[in-house]
Design an enzyme around this catalytic site. Sequence first.
Site, mmCIF file in Angstrom:
data_model
loop_
_atom_site.group_PDB
_atom_site.id
_atom_site.type_symbol
_atom_site.label_atom_id
_atom_site.label_comp_id
_atom_site.label_asym_id
_atom_site.label_seq_id
_atom_site.Cartn_x
_atom_site.Cartn_y
_atom_site.Cartn_z
ATOM 1 N N GLY A 1 0.826 -1.200 0.000
ATOM 2 C CA GLY A 1 0.000 0.000 0.000
ATOM 3 C C GLY A 1 0.862 1.252 0.000
ATOM 4 O O GLY A 1 2.091 1.196 0.059
ATOM 5 N N ASP B 1 -2.705 -13.030 4.509
ATOM 6 C CA ASP B 1 -4.048 -12.481 4.316
ATOM 7 C C ASP B 1 -4.647 -12.218 5.696
ATOM 8 O O ASP B 1 -4.979 -13.143 6.439
ATOM 9 C CB ASP B 1 -4.900 -13.479 3.534
ATOM 10 C CG ASP B 1 -6.305 -12.970 3.245
ATOM 11 O OD1 ASP B 1 -6.705 -11.932 3.816
ATOM 12 O OD2 ASP B 1 -7.012 -13.619 2.461
ATOM 13 N N ALA C 1 -5.431 -2.283 5.194
ATOM 14 C CA ALA C 1 -6.789 -1.794 5.463
ATOM 15 C C ALA C 1 -7.492 -1.523 4.147
ATOM 16 O O ALA C 1 -6.866 -1.374 3.097
ATOM 17 C CB ALA C 1 -6.751 -0.514 6.299
ATOM 18 N N TYR D 1 -16.409 3.379 6.763
ATOM 19 C CA TYR D 1 -14.948 3.327 6.948
ATOM 20 C C TYR D 1 -14.583 3.732 8.369
ATOM 21 O O TYR D 1 -13.808 3.051 9.048
ATOM 22 C CB TYR D 1 -14.259 4.243 5.940
ATOM 23 C CG TYR D 1 -12.787 4.436 6.198
ATOM 24 C CD1 TYR D 1 -11.885 3.389 6.005
ATOM 25 C CD2 TYR D 1 -12.290 5.660 6.640
ATOM 26 C CE1 TYR D 1 -10.529 3.561 6.249
ATOM 27 C CE2 TYR D 1 -10.936 5.845 6.880
ATOM 28 C CZ TYR D 1 -10.063 4.792 6.679
ATOM 29 O OH TYR D 1 -8.722 4.971 6.931
ATOM 30 N N TRP E 1 -5.484 12.549 5.756
ATOM 31 C CA TRP E 1 -5.252 13.237 4.483
ATOM 32 C C TRP E 1 -3.901 12.823 3.894
ATOM 33 O O TRP E 1 -3.090 13.652 3.503
ATOM 34 C CB TRP E 1 -5.336 14.752 4.669
ATOM 35 C CG TRP E 1 -6.704 15.265 5.014
ATOM 36 C CD1 TRP E 1 -7.700 14.575 5.663
ATOM 37 C CD2 TRP E 1 -7.232 16.563 4.754
ATOM 38 N NE1 TRP E 1 -8.807 15.368 5.813
ATOM 39 C CE2 TRP E 1 -8.550 16.605 5.274
ATOM 40 C CE3 TRP E 1 -6.716 17.707 4.150
ATOM 41 C CZ2 TRP E 1 -9.363 17.729 5.188
ATOM 42 C CZ3 TRP E 1 -7.517 18.837 4.070
ATOM 43 C CH2 TRP E 1 -8.830 18.853 4.575
#
Length: 280
Positions: free
Chosen positions: A11, A35, A59, A125, A150
Site C-alpha cells: 500500500g 491475508d 486496510a 470506513y 489526508w
Amino acid sequence: MKKIAITGSMGMLGQTLVKNLKGFELIPLTIENCDITQGCEVEKAFVQFRPDVVIHCAAMTAVDLCESKQFDAWKINAFGTINVARAANLIGAKLISISTDYVFDGALDRPYHEYDQPNGGINIYANSKWAAEQAVRSHCPNHLIARVSWLYGSHGPSFVHTMLRLADGTRTCLKVVNDQVGNPTSTKAVSDALQQILMHPELVGTVHLTCEGEASWYDFARKIFEIKKINQKVVPCTSDEYPTPAKRPKNSRLDKLVLRESGIHQMPHWEDALREFLLR
C-alpha cells in the site's frame, strides 16, 4: 537487529515504510503471504517470522467504496485487525496499528487530541476503523495506535495525484471543497516519525502522526498548484455542492499532544512536507 513486520506492505504507506525505515530487518507482508482476513494465515506468518514489532498498515481505505461494500470493510478493517492483534500478542510482538482521523465525527471546533473520546465517526470506513482500534486495545496490550489523516505518498492514490491528473489543461477551473479542514500529511513524514518511535518502546497507547498546520481541501489544492507552478484556476465549493457516497467530517484536525509530551519527535508543517514531496 530488531525485526519489523509490515502488513499491507504494497500500500501507499507500506511501500514508504519498506523504502525508508533504516536499521531494522524488515519483513514485508502482503495478501499473498499474510491475508489478514484469515486468522490461521496471520498466526502462521507471525510464528514463522517472529517479528519484534508489527506495523499494521493493511486496510480498506477507499472511503466511498466502503459504503457500497460494507461486508468487505468490516471483514478487512475490523476482523482483519482482530487477527493481527491476536497473533502479535501470541508471539509477544508490539503492535503499531495505523488508524485515522475519521474515528472522530468532526463536530468539535478545535483539533482533536489523543485523549478525546472517538465516537466511531460518520461513515462505514470510520466505524470499521474505530472497531479496529478497539480490537487492538482488547487483544494486544503492548500496542501503539497511530492516527494519520489526508495521506499522500509516492505510489498513490491520493488527493495530490488526483489534482495533478485533473490539471491537464482541459478544465478552465476545478471546484474543490472548502468547508472540510484537516492536516495534509505525507507518508514520508509518518515514516520519519515511526523511525523515531521505534527507538522508544516505552511509548504505548495512542498517538497522532499528522503534519502540523491545517488546510481545507481547497487550500491544499491551491498549494499543490503553486508549488508545481501550474496555472490552474481553483474555485471553492461546499460539501453539499460536491456530494459523495460517504459523509466526511468537517473537522479532521488532529493535535499532536502525545508527541509534544514525549519529546520523541516533531512533525513537519504540511506545506514543507508537500514541497519536499512535489520537488523531490
